[in-house]
Design a protein around this motif. Structure first.
Motif, PDB file in Angstrom:
ATOM      1  N   ASP A   1      42.308  24.835  39.908  1.00 29.31           N
ATOM      2  CA  ASP A   1      43.294  24.312  38.970  1.00 29.31           C
ATOM      3  C   ASP A   1      43.864  25.396  38.057  1.00 29.31           C
ATOM      4  OD1 ASP A   1      42.870  21.740  39.949  1.00 29.31           O
ATOM      5  OD2 ASP A   1      41.192  21.404  38.586  1.00 29.31           O
ATOM      6  N   THR A   2      43.279  26.610  38.105  1.00 29.89           N
ATOM      7  CA  THR A   2      43.741  27.697  37.251  1.00 29.89           C
ATOM      8  C   THR A   2      44.921  28.401  37.913  1.00 29.89           C
ATOM      9  OG1 THR A   2      41.500  28.031  36.425  1.00 29.89           O
ATOM     10  CG2 THR A   2      43.078  29.804  36.050  1.00 29.89           C
ATOM     11  N   PRO A   3      46.013  28.596  37.184  1.00 27.74           N
ATOM     12  CA  PRO A   3      47.182  29.267  37.785  1.00 27.74           C
ATOM     13  C   PRO A   3      46.858  30.709  38.205  1.00 27.74           C
ATOM     14  CG  PRO A   3      47.726  28.308  35.645  1.00 27.74           C
ATOM     15  CD  PRO A   3      46.263  28.190  35.798  1.00 27.74           C
ATOM     16  N   ILE A   4      47.540  31.164  39.243  1.00 25.25           N
ATOM     17  CA  ILE A   4      47.399  32.556  39.684  1.00 25.25           C
ATOM     18  C   ILE A   4      48.422  33.386  38.908  1.00 25.25           C
ATOM     19  CG2 ILE A   4      47.505  34.131  41.648  1.00 25.25           C
ATOM     20  CD1 ILE A   4      46.832  31.785  43.463  1.00 25.25           C
ATOM     21  N   THR A   5      47.959  34.066  37.887  1.00 25.09           N
ATOM     22  CA  THR A   5      48.849  34.825  37.019  1.00 25.09           C
ATOM     23  C   THR A   5      49.080  36.228  37.579  1.00 25.09           C
ATOM     24  OG1 THR A   5      46.980  35.581  35.695  1.00 25.09           O
ATOM     25  CG2 THR A   5      48.055  33.534  35.008  1.00 25.09           C
ATOM     26  N   ALA A   6      49.957  36.986  36.903  1.00 24.87           N
ATOM     27  CA  ALA A   6      50.312  38.329  37.369  1.00 24.87           C
ATOM     28  C   ALA A   6      49.111  39.262  37.389  1.00 24.87           C
ATOM     29  CB  ALA A   6      51.416  38.899  36.475  1.00 24.87           C
ATOM     30  N   GLY A   7      48.089  38.971  36.607  1.00 25.33           N
ATOM     31  CA  GLY A   7      46.904  39.830  36.587  1.00 25.33           C
ATOM     32  C   GLY A   7      46.142  39.861  37.889  1.00 25.33           C
ATOM     33  N   TYR A   8      46.380  38.874  38.750  1.00 29.34           N
ATOM     34  CA  TYR A   8      45.704  38.829  40.047  1.00 29.34           C
ATOM     35  C   TYR A   8      46.504  39.551  41.133  1.00 29.34           C
ATOM     36  CZ  TYR A   8      42.702  35.202  38.052  1.00 29.34           C
ATOM     37  OH  TYR A   8      41.819  34.520  37.270  1.00 29.34           O
ATOM     38  N   VAL A   9      47.732  39.916  40.844  1.00 25.41           N
ATOM     39  CA  VAL A   9      48.641  40.482  41.853  1.00 25.41           C
ATOM     40  C   VAL A   9      48.401  41.983  41.991  1.00 25.41           C
ATOM     41  CG1 VAL A   9      51.061  40.838  42.471  1.00 25.41           C
ATOM     42  CG2 VAL A   9      50.358  38.715  41.344  1.00 25.41           C
ATOM     43  N   THR A  10      48.518  42.488  43.217  1.00 26.17           N
ATOM     44  CA  THR A  10      48.370  43.920  43.471  1.00 26.17           C
ATOM     45  C   THR A  10      49.364  44.367  44.532  1.00 26.17           C
ATOM     46  OG1 THR A  10      46.819  45.691  44.074  1.00 26.17           O
ATOM     47  CG2 THR A  10      46.609  43.612  45.256  1.00 26.17           C
ATOM     48  N   THR A  11      49.728  45.615  44.480  1.00 27.81           N
ATOM     49  CA  THR A  11      50.524  46.245  45.547  1.00 27.81           C
ATOM     50  C   THR A  11      49.725  47.331  46.250  1.00 27.81           C
ATOM     51  OG1 THR A  11      51.451  47.819  43.953  1.00 27.81           O
ATOM     52  CG2 THR A  11      52.707  45.790  44.363  1.00 27.81           C
TER      53      THR A  11
END
Length: 496
Positions: free
Chosen positions: A112-122
């Motif tokens: 239920d927790t949103p996937i925020t930008a902190g989880y994103v990687t390149t």
């Protein structure tokens, strides 16, 4: 009289009552029928879009192996390998389009927790998951929208997150600490370099100072917590009853020197309790067991290390192990500088050149050099011998110079060697030991299950010895690959 009877019959006639009720209920029935058609259309379109998102996420996730091109391959797989169609959108049937992709290094604990930008990687060495959003598709309802305002959507879309879950089955219970932890480079990327793959590693060192942590010498707990004898047996089996998940492995404490008896069956050596397994396919040796051993008489099971290296020579260790200045893993990993020239001199009668793993090498025996550099790995030379029918002592070489007195094919084993994976390749779990030590303390088997970064293939370069040579030596060949390596149980999981 006739007129009166006719009027009376007309007043008593109830046959037209059905038409009245039909007139009243027809609009309602037609409306509900139209609504049911709309619901079915929307449900089927939503299912088509979600199926598309799921399949695209699966296609992309399987490529996320943390190698340098993993994001590129994942993106290509999503864009090119999978075609999904829908048939119910306003624009008619057609391919489901991708709206956006995001690569993620982790997921929130709760769905239920949103996937925020902190989880994103390149960064391809960090990417463990891929999020796929498909483009919205319009659908127009048959039922009048103003009667069900707020209940009918005109745009449908879908999202899925795919991740790769690694595991291995049928493998010996071994682990190794990640030699590239903290370097800024993933092990997967490092192993793309031949020079790195050619570095010799002590998988299991000798003595207390060689432990990965207090009491830990590189062993995993066998499933069911079985004892040292079972662990020793699993080291020799072609397909032990083991499975390990990267989400968590349990370490097994103790040096357990007896594992050498099981491990060495891979080199056609049957000592101790394994003496009765010389014809058992479950403990078969490798096809190429060259190790620098010779024997006298007719008893090949009594082979022992040959002191005169001009007569027989196994795959030499990196020179830095003799000088004591190996630069990697606190001295447990060499630099790849091994004497391939002497090996070719003794075992292959001084070939001037040899094409190994697609590269033609030139050997200068007077100077003791090889070009080009980096030199071939031991595993590449071993495979060259097998693939070109050049196993030492198993063919008739031409040319001048000494010839090995070793028979590199199995001689002690009398059974049938089954088809299957190379017996001198052994899969191991790879752990980020520094981080795990900081979090848990690597103390015996008192830890909880510890996460592995993946599973690697190790080529065993020589048998385990005794005394100060009670060590497991090997070269890292690469990471396990689904569909290529029989031990791999990689799976893709999808989260919506």
């Amino acid at each position: 009289m006739g007129i009166a009877k006719s009027l009376l019959r007309l007043l008593r006639d109830e046959r037209g009552g059905l038409a009245l009720w039909a007139g009243l209920t027809a609009p309602v029935l037609v409306g509900f029928g139209a609504l049911s058609v709309d619901v079915a259309r929307m449900y089927n379109l939503d299912a088509d879009l979600q199926t598309a998102a799921d399949s695209l996420a699966r296609a992309g996730a399987i490529e996320l192996d943390r190698r340098s091109d993993s994001i590129t391959r994942s993106t290509a797989a999503i864009n090119n390998l999978v075609i999904n169609e829908q048939q119910l959108g306003d624009a008619g049937g057609g391919q489901v389009q991708i709206a956006s992709l995001r690569f993620l290094k982790a997921l929130p604990i709760s769905d239920d927790t949103p996937i925020t930008a902190g989880y994103v990687t390149t960064d391809p060495k960090e990417a463990r998951y891929v999020e796929v959003n498909v483009a919205p598709t319009a659908i127009t309802t048959v039922f009048p929208p103003n009667l069900v305002r707020g209940l009918v959507r005109s745009q449908l879309t879908a999202q899925a997150v795919g991740g790769r879950k690694s595991g291995m089955c049928g493998a010996a219970p071994l682990f190794i600490c990640n030699p590239y932890e903290g370097s800024g480079q993933s092990l997967q990327v490092a192993l793309e370099d031949r020079a790195v793959r050619g570095r010799l590693v002590q998988l299991r060192g000798k003595g207390g100072g060689s432990a990965y942590g207090p009491g830990n010498f590189g062993f995993l707990e066998p499933p069911g917590g079985r004892g040292a004898n079972e662990l020793r047996d699993m080291m020799g089996q072609v397909s032990p009853d083991t499975c390990y998940d990267a989400e968590g492995v349990i370490l097994r404490s103790g040096q357990i020197s007896s594992v050498s008896q099981g491990l060495n069956t891979r080199f056609d050596m049957y000592d101790g309790s394994f003496g009765g397994k010389k014809d058992d396919p479950a403990y078969a040796p490798a096809r190429n067991v060259t190790k620098g051993y010779t024997y006298t008489g007719n008893n090949a099971c009594n082979a022992s290390p040959e002191a005169d290296t001009s007569k027989a020579l196994g795959l030499p260790r990196d020179a830095c192990f003799s000088s004591g200045n190996c630069p990697n893993m606190g001295g447990r990993m060499g630099d790849g500088n091994w004497d391939v020239v002497s090996y070719m001199r003794v075992n292959h009668r001084r070939p001037a050149t040899a094409t190994i793993s697609g590269i033609t090498y030139t050997f200068n025996y007077a100077a003791g050099t090889v070009s080009p550099l980096p030199r071939p790995t031991r595993y590449e030379v071993y495979r060259w011998e097998i693939d070109n029918n050049r196993i030492p002592g198993e063919y008739n070489p031409t040319g001048s110079g000494p010839n090995t007195q070793e028979k590199g094919g199995p001689r002690c084993f009398s059974g049938t060697i089954p088809a299957g994976p190379d017996r001198r390749i052994i899969p191991v779990a790879v752990l980020n030991c520094q981080a795990l030590e900081a979090q848990y303390g690597l103390n015996g088997n008192s830890n909880p299950p510890l996460p592995a970064i993946g599973f690697a293939k190790v080529f065993l370069t020589e048998p385990m010895g005794s005394g100060s040579d009670d060590i497991i030596w090997g070269e890292l060949v690469g990471m396990l690959q689904k569909g290529v390596d029989p031990w791999s149980t990689d799976q893709v999981e999808v989260r919506r």
